[in-house]
Scaffold this motif. Structure first.
Motif, PDB file in Angstrom:
ATOM      1  N   MET A   1      -7.316  -6.132 -10.755  1.00 16.08           N
ATOM      2  CA  MET A   1      -6.211  -6.672 -10.007  1.00 16.08           C
ATOM      3  C   MET A   1      -6.250  -6.122  -8.585  1.00 16.08           C
ATOM      4  O   MET A   1      -6.045  -6.878  -7.635  1.00 16.08           O
ATOM      5  N   LEU A   2      -6.524  -4.843  -8.442  1.00 17.84           N
ATOM      6  CA  LEU A   2      -6.565  -4.249  -7.107  1.00 17.84           C
ATOM      7  C   LEU A   2      -7.728  -4.807  -6.285  1.00 17.84           C
ATOM      8  O   LEU A   2      -7.600  -5.010  -5.071  1.00 17.84           O
ATOM      9  N   ILE A   3      -8.840  -5.068  -6.943  1.00 19.84           N
ATOM     10  CA  ILE A   3      -9.983  -5.663  -6.242  1.00 19.84           C
ATOM     11  C   ILE A   3      -9.628  -7.066  -5.762  1.00 19.84           C
ATOM     12  O   ILE A   3      -9.897  -7.424  -4.609  1.00 19.84           O
ATOM     13  N   PHE A   4      -9.003  -7.863  -6.612  1.00 18.88           N
ATOM     14  CA  PHE A   4      -8.613  -9.217  -6.201  1.00 18.88           C
ATOM     15  C   PHE A   4      -7.652  -9.172  -5.011  1.00 18.88           C
ATOM     16  O   PHE A   4      -7.783  -9.945  -4.071  1.00 18.88           O
ATOM     17  N   LEU A 161     -17.173  -8.059  -6.993  1.00 15.84           N
ATOM     18  CA  LEU A 161     -16.590  -8.649  -8.200  1.00 15.84           C
ATOM     19  C   LEU A 161     -17.506  -8.477  -9.412  1.00 15.84           C
ATOM     20  O   LEU A 161     -17.172  -8.912 -10.504  1.00 15.84           O
ATOM     21  N   GLU A 162     -18.657  -7.840  -9.208  1.00 13.22           N
ATOM     22  CA  GLU A 162     -19.594  -7.635 -10.315  1.00 13.22           C
ATOM     23  C   GLU A 162     -18.975  -6.756 -11.391  1.00 13.22           C
ATOM     24  O   GLU A 162     -18.161  -5.886 -11.100  1.00 13.22           O
ATOM     25  N   VAL A 172     -17.838  -2.902 -11.530  1.00 11.28           N
ATOM     26  CA  VAL A 172     -18.705  -1.841 -11.022  1.00 11.28           C
ATOM     27  C   VAL A 172     -17.858  -0.953 -10.114  1.00 11.28           C
ATOM     28  O   VAL A 172     -16.776  -1.355  -9.657  1.00 11.28           O
ATOM     29  N   ASP A 173     -18.338   0.249  -9.841  1.00  7.18           N
ATOM     30  CA  ASP A 173     -17.580   1.171  -8.995  1.00  7.18           C
ATOM     31  C   ASP A 173     -17.369   0.582  -7.602  1.00  7.18           C
ATOM     32  O   ASP A 173     -18.308   0.055  -6.993  1.00  7.18           O
ATOM     33  N   ASN A 174     -16.142   0.655  -7.136  1.00  5.99           N
ATOM     34  CA  ASN A 174     -15.760   0.227  -5.794  1.00  5.99           C
ATOM     35  C   ASN A 174     -14.891   1.314  -5.201  1.00  5.99           C
ATOM     36  O   ASN A 174     -14.231   2.058  -5.923  1.00  5.99           O
TER      37      ASN A 174
END
Length: 188
Positions: A1-4, A161-162, A172-174
């Motif tokens: 959710m935070l990535i989106f 988004l991987e 994957v780590d972001n």
């Protein structure tokens, strides 16, 4: 959710605006506020649909042969439902790989869910933690966005988004930056 939300700052801003509007002069939201926040609800639903951290349901077995779409599943087979395939099915979801919270609104801008929305599985075998999980996601999202703007690690470098796929589907780590929001504090 935070990535989106990092990848879609305009959506993050709409959720923040809804938080501020609903919050009023209080310091924190309650779970009862969730019903007053349709856009935030839609973002949570879309995050669960596209984020899909549990792509497979638990293994099941059938006691009798079952016919499904012209195939026969023999009795006592191990069946592992692929929930991910439903959550990204282009026959169900328009532009299924895109993050579009508005897909969860009806023509009157009321929050709806389709029967194909199955992030907690479906039927009698639904996740027993569904209610708690939905409540925690609401509090997690609103508490973070109330106090922080979420940005990429560096400007112009969006998080990936991987995902790694196993029993679960994990991003994957972001690295993200949590920038404190300034508040207009009123003396009491």
């Amino acid at each position: 959710m935070l990535i989106f939300l990092t990848r879609h700052p305009e959506i993050q801003q709409k959720v923040f605006d809804e938080i501020q509007q609903t919050l009023g002069d209080r310091t924190r939201l309650s779970i009862l506020d969730r019903q007053l926040m349709p856009y935030t609800q839609a973002v949570l639903l879309e995050s669960q649909r596209l984020g899909d951290i549990a792509p497979f349901s638990l293994a099941h077995s059938n006691f009798e042969p079952v016919s499904l779409n012209g195939y026969t599943i023999p009795a006592h087979s191990v069946v592992i439902p692929n929930l991910h395939s439903v959550l990204v099915d282009p026959e169900v979801w328009e532009k299924p790989e895109e993050f579009i919270p508005e897909r969860f609104f009806d023509s009157e801008n009321k929050v709806i869910t389709k029967k194909e929305f199955v992030p907690f599985s479906l039927g009698n075998r639904i996740c027993p933690g569904k209610s708690l999980g939905k409540m925690e996601l609401f509090h997690f999202l609103t508490a973070i966005l109330q106090d922080f703007e979420i940005l990429p690690e560096s400007s112009g470098c969006l998080p990936s988004l991987e995902c790694r796929l196993g029993i679960t589907r994990v991003p994957v780590d972001n690295k993200l930056r949590f920038v404190p929001r300034t508040r207009n504090m009123v003396s009491r």
